[in-house]
Design an enzyme around this catalytic site. Structure first.
Site, PDB file in Angstrom:
ATOM      1  CD  GLU A 359      37.316 -20.312  20.571  1.00 50.48           C
ATOM      2  OE1 GLU A 359      37.937 -20.234  21.643  1.00 50.48           O
ATOM      3  OE2 GLU A 359      36.381 -19.526  20.253  1.00 50.48           O
ATOM      4  CD  GLU A 447      41.086 -17.979  22.212  1.00 52.17           C
ATOM      5  OE1 GLU A 447      41.463 -18.179  21.035  1.00 52.17           O
ATOM      6  OE2 GLU A 447      39.980 -17.478  22.493  1.00 52.17           O
TER       7      GLU A 447
END
Length: 519
Positions: A359, A447
């Site tokens: 991320e 995710e």
């Protein structure tokens, strides 16, 4: 000797089934056990069956979602063109049809060699359309500017197929998928193939043709493990198996190995597989006292988790899990060294998927930081593994997929991660994802959580279901956060659940029950 006999029997059975799939004209209309009345392809199948141009397999099925082979497609087109068979040097059942197609210049020698090695391979859409148009509608033409504008992924089309594909669009034989993509280099199912054959036949008979998508907006995917699907590949925006069939992976992500590594052990992964998961994500934090602080220990944990997932016939993501170190360029040297070693170790293993930057955040910019990093890591991994799928994150915690869609990374078998938490991210992010897909960006949700973005709050089952319905419709794979007993609502296990025993549904948290029920 036993292996030779087994292979011979398998070949005979395969030959028998395929011959039955292209029975000669005059056969009675068939009723197939796997063709549902009212399905989008049912009328097409019934019409071709009624004309005696197709039949089913020996077990009474039609197998509409089976990827059509070159031999099957050329044979049905040849029958539609009036060719009923003949002799050929090759012993392959379809050799007479293939010889006819080659002699009539429906395709070229290099596209489907007469030696037969590609006869039983999936046929690319662009080649199938060329064969169909040259055989049944050779005089049709299409204006380049008008027709190419209808194809959102026209740039993926090889130049030798322009004329046939544009002609097919001009007369309504083709319309692409629900998002306007033609997906020229992917395979097509038997149901999709027969849809365009029916339209071409209608054109030859002077009937009007209404251009509608060859496939419904919903992507029909299959599941299964590594032994069933083999090496994964990316075709258009879709993750596919070794045969080119759209495939969906559903599973769990570990929490950080250095915090909850006990739930990435062999028993926990086996438990997850038992509930139906075919994917496990190994979340290897780089910061937060993770890999960068204790590389050998964490790498050993990661390798053990990867091996445990492979043992369970699961696909497995090795995740370079950046968080506080939000710019992937900060540790590109360490990342390249790690993935060089891991890709070399697993270069012959079809189960392994590489996620190179979890991320990116904290001001990391797509064009300045993330894309250059990704290009370097793709080169690094491809130096060891030519086939493995690579997942690429985007800025704002892997939500800025629109930026990646406007400026994608060069390479093959690349996908882009989309992360969401159902209590925080809603329709606006689904709209962004849909726009990215329409722009041709392959997405993989590596995710997501049933909670708010901080891992707590909720659970939000209604919002989670909206997301899973969207992912299912689009054929997008996913891994849920996370497999641990942490005291937060996104955790899949109740506090105190042992990682070393077989789990029942009673061991799952509210989130875990929702997620595991959706594998």
């Amino acid at each position: 000797m036993t292996n030779r006999i087994t292979k011979m029997l398998a070949a005979i059975i395969s030959l028998t089934l395929v011959i039955l799939a292209v029975m000669p004209a005059g056969a009675a209309p068939a009723r197939f056990t796997d063709v549902k009345p009212g399905s989008w392809y049912a009328a097409n199948v019934e019409e071709l069956s009624g004309k005696g141009l197709i039949s089913g397999f020996g077990d009474g099925t039609f197998r509409p979602t089976k990827t059509i082979t070159a031999a099957e497609f050329v044979s049905i087109v040849a029958r539609c063109a009036g060719f009923t068979g003949g002799s050929a040097a090759s012993g392959h059942w379809a050799a007479p049809f293939m010889a006819e197609g080659l002699s009539k210049n429906w395709y070229d020698w290099d596209e489907i060699p007469p030696t037969g090695e590609k006869f039983n391979k999936p046929i690319e859409r662009q080649l199938a359309v060329k064969i169909l148009m040259r055989a049944l509608l050779p005089d049709k033409r299409g204006d380049y500017n008008t027709e190419s504008a209808k194809i959102s992924d026209f740039k993926e089309l090889d130049g030798r197929y322009y004329e046939s594909v544009l002609a097919a669009y001009s007369c309504g034989v083709l319309a692409g998928d629900g998002s306007g993509r033609f997906n020229p280099k992917s395979g097509m199912t038997r149901a999709e193939a027969y849809a365009i054959v029916i339209r071409a036949l209608a054109q030859t008979e002077g009937q009007p043709v209404t251009p509608t998508p060859e496939v419904p907006d919903k992507v029909e995917t299959i599941t299964g493990g590594v032994s069933e699907n083999g090496w994964l590949q990316v075709k258009g925006t879709q993750l596919c198996n070794e045969e080119g069939k759209p495939v969906a992976l559903h599973g769990m992500s570990s929490h950080g190995l250095h915090w909850f590594g006990q739930y990435a052990n062999e028993q926990s992964i086996k438990n997850t597989a038992k509930f139906g998961a075919n994917l496990f994500r190994v979340a290897m934090y780089t910061g937060e006292n993770g890999y960068l602080s204790q590389p050998e220990k964490i790498k050993e944990q990661a390798v053990a988790a990867i091996d445990a997932a492979i043992k369970q016939d699961m696909y497995v993501i090795i995740d370079w899990h950046i968080l506080s170190d939000g710019n992937p360029m900060d540790h590109i040297k360490e990342s390249k060294a790690f993935f060089t070693e891991i890709a070399k170790r697993y270069k012959g293993e079809p189960a392994v998927i590489y996620e190179i930057c979890n991320e990116p955040n904290g001001g990391a910019d797509w064009k300045r930081d993330i894309k250059p990093y990704a290009q370097e890591l793709v080169k690094t991994i491809r130096g060891q593994s030519e086939k493995g799928v690579i997942l690429i994150g985007s800025s704002t915690w892997s939500q800025d997929v629109h930026l990646a869609a406007a400026d994608p990374v060069d390479g093959e078998n690349l996908m882009y991660t989309l992360h969401f938490y159902a209590g925080t991210h809603g329709q606006w992010l689904r709209d962004r994802a849909d726009a990215a897909l329409k722009a041709g960006l392959p997405l993989f949700v590596s995710e997501w959580g049933t909670s708010s973005a901080d891992g707590s709050g909720g659970v939000f089952p209604e919002e989670s279901k909206k997301w899973l319905d969207f992912l299912d419709k689009k054929g997008i794979s996913w891994a849920n956060w996370s497999l641990c007993d942490k005291s937060e609502t996104s955790a899949a296990l109740k506090p105190g659940t042992s990682p070393n025993k077989s789990w029942t549904r009673n061991d799952l948290s509210e989130s875990g029950k929702f997620v595991f029920d959706n594998f």
